[in-house]
Scaffold this motif. Structure first.
Motif, short mmCIF file in Angstrom:
data_model
loop_
_atom_site.label_atom_id
_atom_site.label_comp_id
_atom_site.label_asym_id
_atom_site.label_seq_id
_atom_site.Cartn_x
_atom_site.Cartn_y
_atom_site.Cartn_z
N THR A 1 0.81 -1.22 0.00
CA THR A 1 0.00 0.00 0.00
C THR A 1 0.84 1.27 0.00
O THR A 1 0.30 2.37 -0.05
CB THR A 1 -0.94 0.04 1.22
OG1 THR A 1 -0.16 -0.05 2.42
CG2 THR A 1 -1.95 -1.10 1.16
N GLY A 2 2.17 1.13 0.07
CA GLY A 2 3.03 2.31 0.06
C GLY A 2 3.19 2.97 1.41
O GLY A 2 3.79 4.03 1.52
N ARG A 3 2.67 2.38 2.45
CA ARG A 3 2.84 2.92 3.80
C ARG A 3 4.31 2.84 4.20
O ARG A 3 4.83 3.69 4.90
CB ARG A 3 1.97 2.16 4.79
CG ARG A 3 2.04 2.67 6.19
CD ARG A 3 1.12 1.82 7.09
NE ARG A 3 0.88 2.46 8.33
CZ ARG A 3 -0.06 3.37 8.57
NH1 ARG A 3 -0.87 3.76 7.61
NH2 ARG A 3 -0.21 3.91 9.76
N LYS B 1 3.23 0.73 -9.73
CA LYS B 1 2.54 -0.47 -10.18
C LYS B 1 1.73 -1.03 -9.02
O LYS B 1 2.24 -1.21 -7.93
CB LYS B 1 3.54 -1.52 -10.66
CG LYS B 1 4.21 -1.14 -11.95
CD LYS B 1 5.14 -2.23 -12.41
CE LYS B 1 5.82 -1.80 -13.68
NZ LYS B 1 6.77 -2.80 -14.17
N ARG B 2 0.46 -1.28 -9.26
CA ARG B 2 -0.41 -1.89 -8.25
C ARG B 2 -0.76 -3.30 -8.74
O ARG B 2 -1.20 -3.47 -9.88
CB ARG B 2 -1.68 -1.09 -8.05
CG ARG B 2 -2.62 -1.79 -7.04
CD ARG B 2 -3.90 -1.05 -6.81
NE ARG B 2 -3.58 0.21 -6.14
CZ ARG B 2 -4.37 1.27 -6.16
NH1 ARG B 2 -5.50 1.24 -6.82
NH2 ARG B 2 -4.04 2.36 -5.53
N GLU C 1 -1.38 -2.92 -12.78
CA GLU C 1 -1.80 -1.68 -13.43
C GLU C 1 -0.97 -0.52 -12.91
O GLU C 1 -0.48 -0.53 -11.78
CB GLU C 1 -3.29 -1.44 -13.20
CG GLU C 1 -3.69 -1.30 -11.75
CD GLU C 1 -5.18 -1.11 -11.55
OE1 GLU C 1 -5.85 -0.57 -12.44
OE2 GLU C 1 -5.66 -1.50 -10.48
N GLU C 2 -0.80 0.48 -13.75
CA GLU C 2 -0.10 1.70 -13.37
C GLU C 2 -1.12 2.67 -12.79
O GLU C 2 -2.14 2.95 -13.43
CB GLU C 2 0.57 2.34 -14.59
CG GLU C 2 1.68 1.52 -15.22
CD GLU C 2 3.01 1.70 -14.51
OE1 GLU C 2 3.23 2.77 -13.92
OE2 GLU C 2 3.81 0.77 -14.56
#
Length: 165
Positions: free
Chosen positions: A61-63, A75-76, A96-97
Motif C-alpha cells: 500500500t506504500g505505507r 505499479k499496483r 496496473e499503473e
C-alpha cells in the motif's frame, strides 16, 4: 522431503491468509499493532505470521517503502478470481499503473539499530508509549533504510526519539 516442507509451509500460509488475512490488513489499516491484531483475531495465528502479513500489506500500500518513494506512477498488483467453463476457480494477477499518492515520508533505520546495538536501542525505545514501542518492535524491519509514511504515529515516534529515526 524438502518439497514436502515447502508445500506444507505454503499451504499453512495460504490457510492462515484465507482465514485471517483480510482481518489482519483491516486492523493494520485501523492502526492496531501486530500484538493488538494477534489478540483480536478469532482464528489463532502466530504473531510472526501476522507481522509478515502486516509488513507485506504496508509495502503493497506504500505505507512503507524499501527505496526512496517515487512520484508519478506506481505499479499496483491485484488478483482477480475467475471461473472456467467447467467451474474451476483460479486467480489471475493483474498489474496496473496508478498515480503515486503524494505523501510525506520519514526515513527509519530501526532494523540497523535493533540488530547492531540491541541493548541501546531497547533502552531508547523506553522513551516511547507502550503502543508506539510495540509498533516498532513488532515489525520485521530489514537491515536498511526504510521510508515510512509520516503519519501521526510515526511523527510522534520521531519526535519522542529526538529526530534520530
Amino acid at each position: 522431503m524438502e518439497e514436502t516442507k515447502s508445500f506444507q509451509k505454503a499451504l499453512t500460509n495460504f490457510m492462515n491468509d484465507f482465514a485471517s488475512g483480510d482481518s489482519i490488513r483491516h486492523l493494520a489499516d485501523a492502526g492496531f499493532t501486530v500484538t493488538g491484531i494477534t489478540e483480536k483475531l478469532s482464528f489463532p495465528t502466530k504473531k510472526e505470521l501476522v507481522a509478515e502479513i502486516v509488513w507485506k500489506h504496508y509495502l503493497d500500500t506504500g505505507r512503507i517503502c524499501l527505496c526512496e518513494p517515487q512520484t508519478g506512477t506506481i505499479k499496483r498488483v491485484t488478483y482477480v478470481q475467475e471461473q472456467g467453463a467447467y467451474g474451476k476457480t483460479s486467480l489471475r494477477q493483474v498489474t496496473e499503473e496508478v498515480p503515486a499518492p503524494a505523501r510525506e515520508y520519514v526515513i527509519c533505520d530501526f532494523g540497523y539499530r535493533l540488530y547492531a546495538k540491541k541493548e541501546a536501542f531497547l533502552e531508547e525505545m523506553k522513551q516511547l508509549s507502550g503502543e508506539d514501542r510495540e509498533y516498532i518492535l513488532d515489525l520485521p524491519w530489514p537491515l536498511q533504510k526504510v521510508w515510512h509514511v509520516a503519519d501521526e504515529r510515526m511523527l510522534r515516534i520521531r519526535d519522542a526519539l529526538g529526530h534520530k529515526s
